[in-house]
Write an enzyme that holds these catalytic residues in place. Sequence first.
Site, PDB file in Angstrom:
ATOM      1  N   GLY A  14       0.849  -1.184   0.000  1.00  0.00           N
ATOM      2  CA  GLY A  14       0.000   0.000   0.000  1.00  0.00           C
ATOM      3  C   GLY A  14       0.881   1.228   0.000  1.00  0.00           C
ATOM      4  O   GLY A  14       1.973   1.219  -0.576  1.00  0.00           O
ATOM      5  N   ALA A  15       0.421   2.291   0.640  1.00  0.00           N
ATOM      6  CA  ALA A  15       1.168   3.550   0.618  1.00  0.00           C
ATOM      7  C   ALA A  15       2.529   3.392   1.289  1.00  0.00           C
ATOM      8  O   ALA A  15       3.571   3.700   0.701  1.00  0.00           O
ATOM      9  CB  ALA A  15       0.347   4.643   1.311  1.00  0.00           C
ATOM     10  N   ASN A 108       1.960   0.356  12.907  1.00  0.00           N
ATOM     11  CA  ASN A 108       1.626   1.226  14.035  1.00  0.00           C
ATOM     12  C   ASN A 108       1.237   0.432  15.275  1.00  0.00           C
ATOM     13  O   ASN A 108       0.915  -0.739  15.191  1.00  0.00           O
ATOM     14  CB  ASN A 108       0.425   2.109  13.678  1.00  0.00           C
ATOM     15  CG  ASN A 108       0.818   3.240  12.747  1.00  0.00           C
ATOM     16  OD1 ASN A 108       1.893   3.804  12.886  1.00  0.00           O
ATOM     17  ND2 ASN A 108      -0.058   3.559  11.813  1.00  0.00           N
ATOM     18  N   LYS A 190       5.812   6.871  21.248  1.00  0.00           N
ATOM     19  CA  LYS A 190       5.012   7.402  20.141  1.00  0.00           C
ATOM     20  C   LYS A 190       3.529   7.445  20.545  1.00  0.00           C
ATOM     21  O   LYS A 190       2.789   8.359  20.189  1.00  0.00           O
ATOM     22  CB  LYS A 190       5.205   6.530  18.890  1.00  0.00           C
ATOM     23  CG  LYS A 190       4.593   7.148  17.641  1.00  0.00           C
ATOM     24  CD  LYS A 190       4.809   6.294  16.378  1.00  0.00           C
ATOM     25  CE  LYS A 190       4.214   7.002  15.159  1.00  0.00           C
ATOM     26  NZ  LYS A 190       4.204   6.188  13.942  1.00  0.00           N
ATOM     27  N   ASN A 198      -4.731  11.526  18.173  1.00  0.00           N
ATOM     28  CA  ASN A 198      -5.441  10.828  17.101  1.00  0.00           C
ATOM     29  C   ASN A 198      -6.939  10.714  17.393  1.00  0.00           C
ATOM     30  O   ASN A 198      -7.755  11.178  16.599  1.00  0.00           O
ATOM     31  CB  ASN A 198      -4.812   9.446  16.877  1.00  0.00           C
ATOM     32  CG  ASN A 198      -3.726   9.474  15.819  1.00  0.00           C
ATOM     33  OD1 ASN A 198      -3.957   9.942  14.713  1.00  0.00           O
ATOM     34  ND2 ASN A 198      -2.555   8.995  16.160  1.00  0.00           N
ATOM     35  N   GLU A 273      -7.205   1.613  12.758  1.00  0.00           N
ATOM     36  CA  GLU A 273      -6.283   0.898  13.648  1.00  0.00           C
ATOM     37  C   GLU A 273      -6.565   1.195  15.121  1.00  0.00           C
ATOM     38  O   GLU A 273      -5.651   1.386  15.923  1.00  0.00           O
ATOM     39  CB  GLU A 273      -4.820   1.233  13.310  1.00  0.00           C
ATOM     40  CG  GLU A 273      -4.411   0.770  11.905  1.00  0.00           C
ATOM     41  CD  GLU A 273      -2.918   0.930  11.655  1.00  0.00           C
ATOM     42  OE1 GLU A 273      -2.235  -0.089  11.473  1.00  0.00           O
ATOM     43  OE2 GLU A 273      -2.442   2.081  11.612  1.00  0.00           O
TER      44      GLU A 273
END
Lengths: 318, 318
Positions: A14-15, A108, A190, A198, A273
């Site tokens: 994917g990306a 992630n 993180k 988020n 996610e």
Amino acid sequence: MKVNRPAVLIMGAGAVGSLYGGMLQRAGARVSALCRSDYELARSKGLKVKSIWGDLLFRPDQVYRLAAEVSTAPDYLVVAYKVLPEIDRAELIRGAVGTQTSIVLLQNGVEIEAPVAAAYPANEIISALAFVCCNRVGPGEFRHLDYGRLSIGVYPRGISEKVRLLRDLFERVGVPVILHEDIVSARWEKLVWNAPFNPISVLGGGVTTTDILASPPAIFLVEAVMREVCAIAAAAGSPLPETVIGDMLEDTRKMKSYKTSMLLDWEAGRSMEVEAILGNAVRAAARTGVAAPHLRSLFALLSLLDRYKPGKVGTKVD
Amino acid sequence: MKVNRPAVLIMGAGAVGSLYGGMLQRAGARVSALCRSDYELARSKGLKVKSIWGDLLFRPDQVYRLAAEVSTAPDYLVVAYKVLPEIDRAELIRGAVGTQTSIVLLQNGVEIEAPVAAAYPANEIISALAFVCCNRVGPGEFRHLDYGRLSIGVYPRGISEKVRLLRDLFERVGVPVILHEDIVSARWEKLVWNAPFNPISVLGGGVTTTDILASPPAIFLVEAVMREVCAIAAAAGSPLPETVIGDMLEDTRKMKSYKTSMLLDWEAGRSMEVEAILGNAVRAAARTGVAAPHLRSLFALLSLLDRYKPGKVGTKVD
């Protein structure tokens, strides 16, 4: 493996997979890819990434649909899928993992390595975090808009020769890499930023970091969630420096107004996610006996938002 | 006042004000109204309420734009505005309050009476809660879809002759009324349901009560918020029966799938009374030293949602 031309297999082009796969190809690695939706395009024309590092045409040496089709096990198997409950990563890579294959989890979240490590106890697990803004814009086309630094280490801890070699490859083409002796703690750190910003950016109605930091109740919530994540991390064996919360808030105040990656996912109708980013932290809190009421509130709301779509129903008096 | 034909002034003839104003008129009271957006319509054609109690044409005896235009103070001044920070209710009714006027606060939320009571210390304050589903559908037109029970008592506590007379008027035309010696506690009890279900229905992406009760993390959040509201209520002097949470959850499970009133407001682009419903409870928690992390989380997110609209901004890596 040939030290200068290691074989890399990108699982999930994917990306993120296409960007880093393309950069590894640029660095001289032999890079194959497994992809589903873009399979035909990847074979015929290659995958295009419009990148701040210079536009890439990622033409994998081999393109596969399934891991079972892979005849020669790679030196590095890079797992670039999203971490979603419905994706069984350990199963998906079965057939492509050889005895010498390092499994690179470029994903992630926190506590995402254990299920894969348990399924492949004899393989090296490399845990990697991408700080990158990169999105799909069309079939086989991606856009790398900003950032791109990688944090890499061996799971559960350490730095190996193969980690260094991977770093060297990336640095040859200008991808910044930080090696972490303790990558597990790097994931928790993180999360200190991700866990509040988020979800709040999405649940608050599509708001930016600046909007959030302009609202006193929201600032209170950000700080409360950050404190909870630090407490969970410490209880789970990853104590973070005391300065982390103040530093992150100060850095965020200095940034220009941004949308979080989760908000971009939400606006584009992509999965968020929720389980990898919040669910695993909530479960770690329960396991270690840490109360995390603010984090659990965000998790409950995001779980609803991620699963239900509004329908036509009755009305409630209250 | 003429006991059988008391003079009533409805301040804010929106959906709720027009419904109950129209019913009081049907019951024989002399009912005037103050309204802004529907002023001309209220004067010329009257206000229409399509109601489950039979359709109403509410033609006020007098229609005012401002309280200062009111020449004869009413027996009952019914405040039917939303409780929003930008609306100074005590100021808006000034000029229409006489020495014998009972001020009826027909409004949502907790701890909403004190500012009005402080501004009119010599007047009786009647606190009223409407359990009703009633919405504006067009200029001067409203729809009463379901329910309609009123809970009424004197603020801060007691039941007066004028409260009974108001009850009698409503019951004459079939409006169910429950009198409360302790209306303040009745407001807290209503909040036990509203504080979780209203915000979660909006923040969860427009979900129904059934959706909420199908999600384990959401059920956890509902119960946690309910416990917090009970703790705040007790600390603020309104201990609620221990059975209230279990009973409410059971009742909600038995109901068909509903949208909350706050969700209907949100979907219609109306203000959500975040401050009256959640903000006052959060402030009461702070005043009484009760920790209310789940409630505060919902308040912070709803505050953002209510104030900010998404804009075009940059993107954030995280």
